[in-house]
Design a protein around this motif. Structure first.
Motif, PDB file in Angstrom:
ATOM      1  N   GLU A  13       0.789  -1.359  -0.022  1.00  0.00           N
ATOM      2  CA  GLU A  13       0.061   0.168  -0.049  1.00  0.00           C
ATOM      3  C   GLU A  13       0.863   1.077   0.040  1.00  0.00           C
ATOM      4  N   PRO A  14       0.440   2.147  -0.669  1.00  0.00           N
ATOM      5  CA  PRO A  14       1.233   3.449  -0.492  1.00  0.00           C
ATOM      6  C   PRO A  14       1.383   4.021   0.863  1.00  0.00           C
ATOM      7  N   PRO A  15       2.248   4.982   1.179  1.00  0.00           N
ATOM      8  CA  PRO A  15       2.392   5.542   2.523  1.00  0.00           C
ATOM      9  C   PRO A  15       1.204   6.229   2.769  1.00  0.00           C
ATOM     10  N   PRO A  16       0.811   6.362   3.958  1.00  0.00           N
ATOM     11  CA  PRO A  16      -0.248   7.285   4.173  1.00  0.00           C
ATOM     12  C   PRO A  16       0.041   8.828   3.930  1.00  0.00           C
ATOM     13  N   LEU A  17      -1.225   9.434   3.782  1.00  0.00           N
ATOM     14  CA  LEU A  17      -1.090  10.939   3.313  1.00  0.00           C
ATOM     15  C   LEU A  17      -0.780  11.698   4.537  1.00  0.00           C
ATOM     16  N   LEU A  18       0.416  12.444   4.654  1.00  0.00           N
ATOM     17  CA  LEU A  18       0.800  13.214   5.818  1.00  0.00           C
ATOM     18  C   LEU A  18       0.021  14.678   5.566  1.00  0.00           C
ATOM     19  N   VAL A  19      -0.745  15.038   6.795  1.00  0.00           N
ATOM     20  CA  VAL A  19      -1.331  16.233   6.893  1.00  0.00           C
ATOM     21  C   VAL A  19      -0.865  17.015   8.283  1.00  0.00           C
ATOM     22  N   LYS A  20      -0.387  18.172   8.067  1.00  0.00           N
ATOM     23  CA  LYS A  20      -0.069  19.083   9.498  1.00  0.00           C
ATOM     24  C   LYS A  20      -1.077  19.782  10.006  1.00  0.00           C
ATOM     25  N   ILE A  21      -1.261  19.638  11.093  1.00  0.00           N
ATOM     26  CA  ILE A  21      -2.374  20.369  11.944  1.00  0.00           C
ATOM     27  C   ILE A  21      -1.941  21.046  13.032  1.00  0.00           C
ATOM     28  N   VAL A  22      -2.025  22.241  13.232  1.00  0.00           N
ATOM     29  CA  VAL A  22      -1.585  22.988  14.337  1.00  0.00           C
ATOM     30  C   VAL A  22      -2.485  23.472  15.316  1.00  0.00           C
ATOM     31  N   MET A  23      -2.317  23.320  16.587  1.00  0.00           N
ATOM     32  CA  MET A  23      -3.457  23.942  17.556  1.00  0.00           C
ATOM     33  C   MET A  23      -2.940  25.419  17.697  1.00  0.00           C
ATOM     34  N   ALA A  24      -4.000  26.255  17.999  1.00  0.00           N
ATOM     35  CA  ALA A  24      -3.350  27.569  17.983  1.00  0.00           C
ATOM     36  C   ALA A  24      -4.365  28.044  19.142  1.00  0.00           C
ATOM     37  N   GLY A  25      -4.163  29.087  19.965  1.00  0.00           N
ATOM     38  CA  GLY A  25      -5.049  29.821  21.052  1.00  0.00           C
ATOM     39  C   GLY A  25      -4.241  30.165  22.232  1.00  0.00           C
ATOM     40  N   GLU A  26      -4.720  31.110  22.939  1.00  0.00           N
ATOM     41  CA  GLU A  26      -4.328  31.470  24.258  1.00  0.00           C
ATOM     42  C   GLU A  26      -3.847  30.064  25.302  1.00  0.00           C
ATOM     43  N   SER A  27      -3.121  30.518  26.348  1.00  0.00           N
ATOM     44  CA  SER A  27      -2.818  29.399  27.311  1.00  0.00           C
ATOM     45  C   SER A  27      -3.722  28.838  28.083  1.00  0.00           C
ATOM     46  N   CYS A  28      -3.948  27.794  28.481  1.00  0.00           N
ATOM     47  CA  CYS A  28      -4.920  27.211  29.438  1.00  0.00           C
ATOM     48  C   CYS A  28      -6.432  27.056  28.638  1.00  0.00           C
ATOM     49  N   VAL A  29      -6.592  27.165  27.506  1.00  0.00           N
ATOM     50  CA  VAL A  29      -7.964  27.130  26.942  1.00  0.00           C
ATOM     51  C   VAL A  29      -8.393  25.765  26.734  1.00  0.00           C
ATOM     52  N   GLY A  30      -7.187  24.418  26.920  1.00  0.00           N
ATOM     53  CA  GLY A  30      -7.497  23.056  26.743  1.00  0.00           C
ATOM     54  C   GLY A  30      -7.108  22.552  25.440  1.00  0.00           C
ATOM     55  N   LYS A  31      -6.256  23.287  25.015  1.00  0.00           N
ATOM     56  CA  LYS A  31      -5.411  22.757  23.459  1.00  0.00           C
ATOM     57  C   LYS A  31      -5.085  21.362  23.671  1.00  0.00           C
ATOM     58  N   THR A  32      -4.172  21.109  24.899  1.00  0.00           N
ATOM     59  CA  THR A  32      -3.674  19.938  25.107  1.00  0.00           C
ATOM     60  C   THR A  32      -4.762  18.745  25.356  1.00  0.00           C
ATOM     61  N   SER A  33      -5.615  19.126  26.259  1.00  0.00           N
ATOM     62  CA  SER A  33      -6.603  18.349  26.381  1.00  0.00           C
ATOM     63  C   SER A  33      -7.263  17.661  25.296  1.00  0.00           C
ATOM     64  N   ILE A  34      -7.723  18.565  24.239  1.00  0.00           N
ATOM     65  CA  ILE A  34      -8.294  18.297  23.163  1.00  0.00           C
ATOM     66  C   ILE A  34      -7.687  17.507  22.335  1.00  0.00           C
ATOM     67  N   VAL A  35      -6.071  17.552  21.989  1.00  0.00           N
ATOM     68  CA  VAL A  35      -5.390  16.792  21.430  1.00  0.00           C
ATOM     69  C   VAL A  35      -5.260  15.245  22.026  1.00  0.00           C
ATOM     70  N   ARG A  36      -5.029  15.172  23.280  1.00  0.00           N
ATOM     71  CA  ARG A  36      -4.944  13.918  24.031  1.00  0.00           C
ATOM     72  C   ARG A  36      -6.255  13.561  23.927  1.00  0.00           C
ATOM     73  N   ARG A  37      -7.215  14.037  23.980  1.00  0.00           N
ATOM     74  CA  ARG A  37      -8.898  13.347  24.001  1.00  0.00           C
ATOM     75  C   ARG A  37      -8.892  12.822  22.437  1.00  0.00           C
ATOM     76  N   TYR A  38      -8.549  13.410  21.508  1.00  0.00           N
ATOM     77  CA  TYR A  38      -8.635  13.096  20.113  1.00  0.00           C
ATOM     78  C   TYR A  38      -7.635  11.682  19.962  1.00  0.00           C
ATOM     79  N   THR A  39      -6.310  12.006  20.214  1.00  0.00           N
ATOM     80  CA  THR A  39      -5.544  10.864  19.877  1.00  0.00           C
ATOM     81  C   THR A  39      -5.288   9.629  20.908  1.00  0.00           C
ATOM     82  N   GLU A  40      -5.834  10.068  21.913  1.00  0.00           N
ATOM     83  CA  GLU A  40      -5.749   8.792  22.952  1.00  0.00           C
ATOM     84  C   GLU A  40      -7.126   8.931  23.534  1.00  0.00           C
ATOM     85  N   PRO A  41      -8.072   8.269  22.914  1.00  0.00           N
ATOM     86  CA  PRO A  41      -9.549   8.218  23.371  1.00  0.00           C
ATOM     87  C   PRO A  41      -9.783   7.469  24.602  1.00  0.00           C
ATOM     88  N   ASP A  42      -8.919   6.605  24.756  1.00  0.00           N
ATOM     89  CA  ASP A  42      -9.232   5.521  26.038  1.00  0.00           C
ATOM     90  C   ASP A  42      -8.349   6.186  27.208  1.00  0.00           C
TER      91      ASP A  42
END
Length: 212
Positions: A13-42
């Motif tokens: 199979e061809p390698p997966p298509l790479l997509v770069k996404i960046v989280m942006a916004g002020e400190s303590c709005v929950g960016k890290t929690s959002i990323v972890r919830r999405y990438t580590e749902p368990d």
């Protein structure tokens, strides 16, 4: 070390298509929690004693493999620091991104008021054609809300970008938001590839005609 991924017929199979996404916004709005919830749902919900995340220092990123219309996609999600002292470092990672998740906290008016500044940074570093999605996070804290949902909807409409209210703690709209952003990025990529194919085909025809 694992070899190349094999398809149903045994072909590589061809390698997966790479997509770069960046989280942006002020400190303590929950960016890290959002990323972890999405990438580590368990993992345990953000905000529990074991997973109270400190403000991101500098830059971190997570990877998530997803399928979209039979295409394997490797999402590289960069989690940037929102503190002013890291601003130059954070925005330097905006270049080359195909998508942005811009986050504010519905219980923090300043984080909402900074959206215009962050959009300017995104357009300056990544261009005004890049895909952006706006998230009003911490919608589980309704009793502490200071930013009405209508305000989020209005500024998103002004910029022509999708908007969701989310909760990393209760897992509200996280998957949906990233799925929509990925869909928009890939549709734009498909259009660009189609245009390139048309240009290549036309150039090929010109060279063939000139050869006779």
């Amino acid at each position: 070390m694992a070899g190349p991924r094999k398809g149903p017929g045994g072909a590589e199979e061809p390698p997966p298509l790479l997509v770069k996404i960046v989280m942006a916004g002020e400190s303590c709005v929950g960016k890290t929690s959002i990323v972890r919830r999405y990438t580590e749902p368990d993992s345990p919900p953000a905000g529990t004693p074991a997973t109270s995340y400190l403000a991101t220092i500098g830059i971190d990123f997570k990877v998530k493999l997803v399928m979209f219309n039979d295409t394997r996609v490797k999402l590289q999600i960069w989690d940037t620091a929102g503190q002013e002292r890291f601003h130059t470092l954070s925005t330097s990672y905006f270049r080359g991104a195909q998508g942005f998740v811009l986050v504010y906290d519905i219980t923090n008016l300043k984080s909402f008021q900074s959206i215009t500044m962050w959009m300017q940074d995104i357009y300056e570093k990544a261009g005004d054609e890049v895909d952006v999605i706006l998230l009003g996070n911490k919608c589980d804290k309704e009793s502490e809300r200071v930013v009405p949902k209508q305000k989020g909807e209005k500024i998103a409409w002004e910029y022509g970008i999708p908007f969701f209210e989310t909760s990393a703690k209760d897992n509200v709209n996280i998957e949906h938001a990233f799925s929509l952003l990925t869909k928009e990025i890939l549709e734009k990529k498909s259009c660009v590839l189609y245009d390139l194919d048309v240009v290549t085909l036309n150039e090929s025809k010109k060279r063939t005609c000139c050869a006779f």
